[in-house]
Design a protein around this motif. Structure first.
Motif, PDB file in Angstrom:
ATOM      1  N   TYR A 125      -4.482   2.761   3.860  1.00 40.67           N
ATOM      2  CA  TYR A 125      -4.527   1.557   4.693  1.00 40.67           C
ATOM      3  C   TYR A 125      -5.886   0.883   4.537  1.00 40.67           C
ATOM      4  CZ  TYR A 125      -5.192  -1.207   8.946  1.00 40.67           C
ATOM      5  OH  TYR A 125      -5.485  -2.219   9.835  1.00 40.67           O
ATOM      6  N   ASP A 126      -5.871  -0.419   4.312  1.00 45.51           N
ATOM      7  CA  ASP A 126      -7.099  -1.193   4.103  1.00 45.51           C
ATOM      8  C   ASP A 126      -7.201  -2.265   5.183  1.00 45.51           C
ATOM      9  OD1 ASP A 126      -9.161  -2.841   3.242  1.00 45.51           O
ATOM     10  OD2 ASP A 126      -8.666  -2.620   1.120  1.00 45.51           O
TER      11      ASP A 126
ATOM     12  N   VAL B 259      -8.395  -6.036   3.964  1.00 45.90           N
ATOM     13  CA  VAL B 259      -7.367  -6.863   3.325  1.00 45.90           C
ATOM     14  C   VAL B 259      -6.266  -7.217   4.321  1.00 45.90           C
ATOM     15  CG1 VAL B 259      -5.545  -6.904   1.582  1.00 45.90           C
ATOM     16  CG2 VAL B 259      -7.797  -6.029   0.992  1.00 45.90           C
ATOM     17  N   SER B 260      -5.852  -6.232   5.104  1.00 42.08           N
ATOM     18  CA  SER B 260      -4.735  -6.436   6.031  1.00 42.08           C
ATOM     19  C   SER B 260      -5.022  -7.553   7.022  1.00 42.08           C
ATOM     20  CB  SER B 260      -4.442  -5.138   6.788  1.00 42.08           C
ATOM     21  OG  SER B 260      -4.080  -4.102   5.899  1.00 42.08           O
TER      22      SER B 260
ATOM     23  N   THR C 217       0.837  -1.213   0.000  1.00 38.17           N
ATOM     24  CA  THR C 217       0.000   0.000   0.000  1.00 38.17           C
ATOM     25  C   THR C 217       0.868   1.257   0.000  1.00 38.17           C
ATOM     26  OG1 THR C 217      -0.195  -0.010   2.430  1.00 38.17           O
ATOM     27  CG2 THR C 217      -1.884  -1.178   1.185  1.00 38.17           C
TER      28      THR C 217
ATOM     29  N   LEU D 293     -14.448  -7.674   1.942  1.00 45.77           N
ATOM     30  CA  LEU D 293     -13.689  -7.430   0.723  1.00 45.77           C
ATOM     31  C   LEU D 293     -14.632  -7.155  -0.438  1.00 45.77           C
ATOM     32  CD1 LEU D 293     -11.123 -10.389   0.944  1.00 45.77           C
ATOM     33  CD2 LEU D 293     -10.758  -8.020   1.668  1.00 45.77           C
ATOM     34  N   GLU D 294     -14.106  -6.498  -1.454  1.00 46.80           N
ATOM     35  CA  GLU D 294     -14.888  -6.307  -2.682  1.00 46.80           C
ATOM     36  C   GLU D 294     -15.113  -7.663  -3.349  1.00 46.80           C
ATOM     37  OE1 GLU D 294     -16.197  -3.456  -3.667  1.00 46.80           O
ATOM     38  OE2 GLU D 294     -15.302  -2.394  -1.963  1.00 46.80           O
TER      39      GLU D 294
ATOM     40  N   PRO E 281      -4.498  -6.325  -2.005  1.00 48.03           N
ATOM     41  CA  PRO E 281      -4.646  -4.911  -1.623  1.00 48.03           C
ATOM     42  C   PRO E 281      -4.860  -3.973  -2.812  1.00 48.03           C
ATOM     43  CG  PRO E 281      -2.385  -5.674  -1.267  1.00 48.03           C
ATOM     44  CD  PRO E 281      -3.218  -6.876  -1.532  1.00 48.03           C
TER      45      PRO E 281
ATOM     46  N   THR F 146     -12.258  -9.084  -5.344  1.00 46.64           N
ATOM     47  CA  THR F 146     -11.168  -9.461  -4.444  1.00 46.64           C
ATOM     48  C   THR F 146     -11.468 -10.796  -3.776  1.00 46.64           C
ATOM     49  OG1 THR F 146     -10.936  -7.093  -3.984  1.00 46.64           O
ATOM     50  CG2 THR F 146      -9.631  -8.600  -2.637  1.00 46.64           C
TER      51      THR F 146
ATOM     52  N   ASN G 126      -8.501  -4.671  -4.234  1.00 45.19           N
ATOM     53  CA  ASN G 126      -9.561  -4.225  -3.323  1.00 45.19           C
ATOM     54  C   ASN G 126      -9.682  -2.709  -3.274  1.00 45.19           C
ATOM     55  OD1 ASN G 126     -11.499  -5.603  -1.487  1.00 45.19           O
ATOM     56  ND2 ASN G 126     -10.651  -4.185   0.018  1.00 45.19           N
ATOM     57  N   SER G 127      -8.586  -2.021  -3.595  1.00 44.18           N
ATOM     58  CA  SER G 127      -8.618  -0.552  -3.599  1.00 44.18           C
ATOM     59  C   SER G 127      -9.249   0.000  -4.866  1.00 44.18           C
ATOM     60  CB  SER G 127      -7.195   0.001  -3.463  1.00 44.18           C
ATOM     61  OG  SER G 127      -6.457  -0.243  -4.650  1.00 44.18           O
TER      62      SER G 127
END
Length: 272
Positions: A37-38, A41-42, A30, A94-95, A146, A98, A149-150
């Motif tokens: 920051y996600d 996902v993290s 990231t 999550l999306e 990551p 993803t 998903n962003s």
């Protein structure tokens, strides 16, 4: 001191240290890609790693017969179960795309762990392929998830980072293969078994040079982070050249696996 060592051992054998390493690599992605920051996902990556690695570790024990449920084993089971619940919780945050990619990564892990064909070994027993399955899984979790998903565009920086992360994991696994040389089945055909320890170290050093050179192809770059990468790359190479068959478990499972954590923290410090 005994309590401290037991705590460290629990974190190691419970796969918490390796999960923290995965968490750190997600944050490194990231930062390098300029993403926010996600947490979904993290923490999906963190808890999913605990579940996946513990399954890989203790599946073999379970297949060999009913393991003795000692207090330590019960603690590992409880940790894995709670991590499984947490993984599910963050998975549904999550999306959709993803989620699909994460299932595909899970499929690679399952192929690595489970025998899908009768009387066949798992993928981790396929000669010479073990580290590439592991590296591919780590690229999927720590780079692809990551970024996808962003919703960020898949630019040249993304593909360069995928190659860099693959190289990094392969080189780090060289260290494990060197230390495990005395214990690994010769039929696994690990890199040190095929080309020798000395050549494996020099190959790893060359690959790290390639990894660092690939930074020059990135458009999203930062001079301070570049020097962090240089220091990190040198640290990996030093650990690789100091690796030998007499090193204990703390060398790889604590010291080497924590290198990525320090790399992430160094990058966080430089951008503040």
């Amino acid at each position: 001191m005994n309590v401290f060592r037991k705590s460290i051992d629990f974190l190691i054998h419970g796969s918490v240290i390796v999960a923290a390493s995965v968490f750190a690599l997600v944050q490194a992605t990231t930062i390098r890609m300029g993403l926010p920051y996600d947490p979904a996902v993290s923490w999906f990556a963190f808890f999913g790693t605990v579940v996946g690695y513990n399954f890989v570790k203790y599946d073999a024990i379970a297949r060999a017969g009913k393991p003795k449920l000692s207090l330590k084993m019960k603690a590992f089971i409880a940790l894995s179960f709670l991590s499984f619940l947490a993984t599910g919780f963050f998975f549904f945050r999550l999306e959709r795309f993803t989620q699909i990619v994460s299932v595909a990564v899970l499929g690679i892990t399952a192929l690595y762990t489970l025998p899908f064909f009768p009387n066949r070994k798992t993928a981790r027993d396929w000669a010479g392929l073990k580290i590439y399955f592991v590296a591919l899984s780590w690229v999927g979790v720590t780079v692809a998830l990551p970024v996808l998903n962003s919703g960020a565009a898949l630019t040249t920086d993304f593909y360069v980072m995928c190659v860099q992360r693959f190289i990094l994991i392969v080189v780090l696994l060289f260290i494990f293969e060197i230390i495990d040389l005395a214990w690994d089945d010769p039929h696994l055909k690990t890199v040190p078994q095929q080309i020798g320890v000395g050549r494996t170290k020099w190959l790893g050093a060359l690959l790290m040079v390639v990894l660092l050179a690939l930074d020059l192809l990135k458009t999203h770059n930062n001079e301070s982070i570049f020097w962090c990468n240089i220091a990190f790359g040198l640290s990996v190479v030093v650990c690789l050249f100091f690796a030998n068959e007499t090193r204990g478990k703390y060398y790889t499972m604590l010291f080497v696996e924590s290198l990525t954590i320090w790399w992430w923290l160094a990058m966080e410090w430089t951008i503040r």
